[in-house]
Design an enzyme around this catalytic site. Sequence first.
Site, PDB file in Angstrom:
ATOM      1  N   LYS A   1       0.820  -1.213   0.000  1.00 12.25           N
ATOM      2  CA  LYS A   1       0.000   0.000   0.000  1.00 12.25           C
ATOM      3  C   LYS A   1       0.849   1.256   0.000  1.00 12.25           C
ATOM      4  O   LYS A   1       0.485   2.252  -0.620  1.00 12.25           O
ATOM      5  CB  LYS A   1      -0.943   0.012   1.212  1.00 12.25           C
ATOM      6  CG  LYS A   1      -2.095  -0.957   1.062  1.00 12.25           C
ATOM      7  CD  LYS A   1      -3.206  -0.669   2.042  1.00 12.25           C
ATOM      8  CE  LYS A   1      -4.381  -1.591   1.815  1.00 12.25           C
ATOM      9  NZ  LYS A   1      -5.401  -1.470   2.855  1.00 12.25           N
TER      10      LYS A   1
ATOM     11  N   LYS B   1      -4.947  -9.580  -6.922  1.00 10.00           N
ATOM     12  CA  LYS B   1      -6.138  -9.790  -6.091  1.00 10.00           C
ATOM     13  C   LYS B   1      -7.281  -8.891  -6.556  1.00 10.00           C
ATOM     14  O   LYS B   1      -7.041  -7.749  -6.943  1.00 10.00           O
ATOM     15  CB  LYS B   1      -5.722  -9.405  -4.663  1.00 10.00           C
ATOM     16  CG  LYS B   1      -6.603  -9.878  -3.569  1.00 10.00           C
ATOM     17  CD  LYS B   1      -6.030  -9.480  -2.230  1.00 10.00           C
ATOM     18  CE  LYS B   1      -6.044  -7.979  -2.010  1.00 10.00           C
ATOM     19  NZ  LYS B   1      -5.752  -7.536  -0.664  1.00 10.00           N
TER      20      LYS B   1
ATOM     21  N   LYS C   1     -10.860  -3.290  -4.110  1.00 10.37           N
ATOM     22  CA  LYS C   1     -11.629  -2.050  -4.276  1.00 10.37           C
ATOM     23  C   LYS C   1     -10.782  -0.973  -4.921  1.00 10.37           C
ATOM     24  O   LYS C   1     -11.306  -0.036  -5.503  1.00 10.37           O
ATOM     25  CB  LYS C   1     -12.064  -1.517  -2.897  1.00 10.37           C
ATOM     26  CG  LYS C   1     -12.996  -2.429  -2.152  1.00 10.37           C
ATOM     27  CD  LYS C   1     -13.120  -2.001  -0.677  1.00 10.37           C
ATOM     28  CE  LYS C   1     -13.726  -3.108   0.139  1.00 10.37           C
ATOM     29  NZ  LYS C   1     -13.736  -2.885   1.573  1.00 10.37           N
TER      30      LYS C   1
HETATM   31  P1  TYM Z   1     -10.992  -5.474   3.842  1.00 13.75           P
HETATM   32  O1  TYM Z   1     -11.995  -4.418   4.145  1.00 13.75           O
HETATM   33  O2  TYM Z   1      -9.927  -5.183   2.854  1.00 13.75           O
HETATM   34  O3  TYM Z   1     -11.726  -6.780   3.351  1.00 13.75           O
HETATM   35  C1  TYM Z   1     -12.796  -7.362   4.095  1.00 13.75           C
HETATM   36  C2  TYM Z   1     -12.706  -8.874   4.016  1.00 13.75           C
HETATM   37  O4  TYM Z   1     -12.725  -9.310   2.656  1.00 13.75           O
HETATM   38  C3  TYM Z   1     -11.617 -10.161   2.413  1.00 13.75           C
HETATM   39  N1  TYM Z   1     -11.155  -9.955   1.030  1.00 13.75           N
HETATM   40  C4  TYM Z   1     -10.995 -10.945   0.142  1.00 13.75           C
HETATM   41  N2  TYM Z   1     -11.202 -12.271   0.227  1.00 13.75           N
HETATM   42  C5  TYM Z   1     -10.963 -13.019  -0.876  1.00 13.75           C
HETATM   43  N3  TYM Z   1     -10.533 -12.490  -2.059  1.00 13.75           N
HETATM   44  C6  TYM Z   1     -10.310 -11.165  -2.197  1.00 13.75           C
HETATM   45  N4  TYM Z   1      -9.914 -10.655  -3.370  1.00 13.75           N
HETATM   46  C7  TYM Z   1     -10.548 -10.316  -1.065  1.00 13.75           C
HETATM   47  N5  TYM Z   1     -10.440  -8.978  -0.835  1.00 13.75           N
HETATM   48  C8  TYM Z   1     -10.811  -8.787   0.448  1.00 13.75           C
HETATM   49  C9  TYM Z   1     -10.555  -9.728   3.419  1.00 13.75           C
HETATM   50  O5  TYM Z   1      -9.630 -10.764   3.669  1.00 13.75           O
HETATM   51  C10 TYM Z   1     -11.401  -9.417   4.637  1.00 13.75           C
HETATM   52  O6  TYM Z   1     -11.680 -10.588   5.367  1.00 13.75           O
HETATM   53  N6  TYM Z   1      -7.904  -5.343   7.771  1.00 13.75           N
HETATM   54  C11 TYM Z   1      -9.175  -5.835   7.294  1.00 13.75           C
HETATM   55  C12 TYM Z   1     -10.362  -5.384   8.118  1.00 13.75           C
HETATM   56  C13 TYM Z   1     -10.233  -5.619   9.588  1.00 13.75           C
HETATM   57  C14 TYM Z   1     -10.354  -6.865  10.263  1.00 13.75           C
HETATM   58  C15 TYM Z   1     -10.178  -6.558  11.658  1.00 13.75           C
HETATM   59  C16 TYM Z   1     -10.570  -8.162   9.845  1.00 13.75           C
HETATM   60  C17 TYM Z   1     -10.000  -4.668  10.528  1.00 13.75           C
HETATM   61  N7  TYM Z   1      -9.994  -5.228  11.774  1.00 13.75           N
HETATM   62  C18 TYM Z   1     -10.212  -7.581  12.623  1.00 13.75           C
HETATM   63  C19 TYM Z   1     -10.608  -9.173  10.839  1.00 13.75           C
HETATM   64  C20 TYM Z   1     -10.432  -8.859  12.196  1.00 13.75           C
HETATM   65  C21 TYM Z   1      -9.387  -5.355   5.871  1.00 13.75           C
HETATM   66  O7  TYM Z   1      -8.820  -4.379   5.432  1.00 13.75           O
HETATM   67  O8  TYM Z   1     -10.357  -6.000   5.195  1.00 13.75           O
END
Ligand code: TYM
Length: 332
Positions: A111, A194, A197
């Site tokens: 990032k 991947k 967004k």
């Molecule tokens: P975020 O908002 O990027 O994504 C949310 C969830 O979607 C999953 N994900 C994917 N899974 C499969 N293929 C993909 N291409 C893909 N893109 C996203 C992510 O793995 C996630 O589960 N840091 C985290 C949010 C967070 C969190 C937490 C998660 C903050 N605190 C505590 C678990 C526990 C994030 O940015 O997810």
Amino acid sequence: MKRIFSGIQPTGNLHLGNYLGAIRNWVRLQDEYECIYSVVDMHAITVWQDPQGLAASTRETAAAVIAAGVDPEKNVLFVQSHVPGHAQLAWVLNCVARLGWLNRMTQFKEKAGKHRENASVGLFAYPNLMAADILLYKATHVPVGDDQKQHLELARDIAQKFNNDFGVELFPIVEPLILGPATRVMSLRDGGNKMSKSDPSDYSRLNLTDDADTIALKIRKARTDPEPLPSTLEELTGRPEATNLLNIYAALADSSIDDTCAKFAGWSFSDFKSELADLAVSSLSPIFDEVRRLRGDPAYVDGVLRMGAERAERIAQPILKEIYQAVGFLDA
Ligand code: TYM
């Protein structure tokens, strides 16, 4: 006791990766576990967010989680910034985690890119806030997509170091739940990236808010290779786009990748894509219809989030107190 915590950022549209990697599993786990789910707006601001857009995205993301089937009565669904304990515990964990540990985080490197010196301190410390999210509730299990694995390993290290440093058995060791055949959904334009967004091309992803025609068009335009579909998983080696589309099909059909290969062995991509488009539309459009209905009822969504924050706060309060005592803070 088994308790789940997971979070999702309110940045832009939710896509198929979020759905198959995370939210669909959130729905499935709600009968088995006590579940706490959060729209993590404090994580979102680690990169610039337009203030006007952030509140709207936060509500929309919560609506999508409800639309996908998370029952907000049964589970706790809330906005991260509504519960101050996340920031409070994150500070304590900033003082437990080591710089060297954070330096190894690949997501920060991706990032921040070449402009590391310009990245916010928040982006660097992001995994500590994520550990705080989980540990504030003493969650034992965390359903996520594959991309969050390294962050969860760090959360385990932080929990262990806290327990060791302060001579307590306060935090449980967190288990990641990375479930299903689509734990890493790839871009429709490039099987090496991947689905995300932040990809500038909207054709790279299926959004939960795409209509049926858009879904079909994006799948038709998805990159493929010239060979017909193979009959076994082994033959998919070196074919990332075919692998991705078959994984997506398997996940949406609730089937295995082996059975999916067997089903489509020898098919052309164009025939397979039309089957995939039908399946994607029938899986995603009920969610979109429900998101649209909830857009018309923001008061309902806000009410759910208010109730969720109160319930989250009630669970977090005594745990934060215990943490502050372990650290040696004077009782307030
Ligand atoms: P975020 O908002 O990027 O994504 C949310 C969830 O979607 C999953 N994900 C994917 N899974 C499969 N293929 C993909 N291409 C893909 N893109 C996203 C992510 O793995 C996630 O589960 N840091 C985290 C949010 C967070 C969190 C937490 C998660 C903050 N605190 C505590 C678990 C526990 C994030 O940015 O997810």
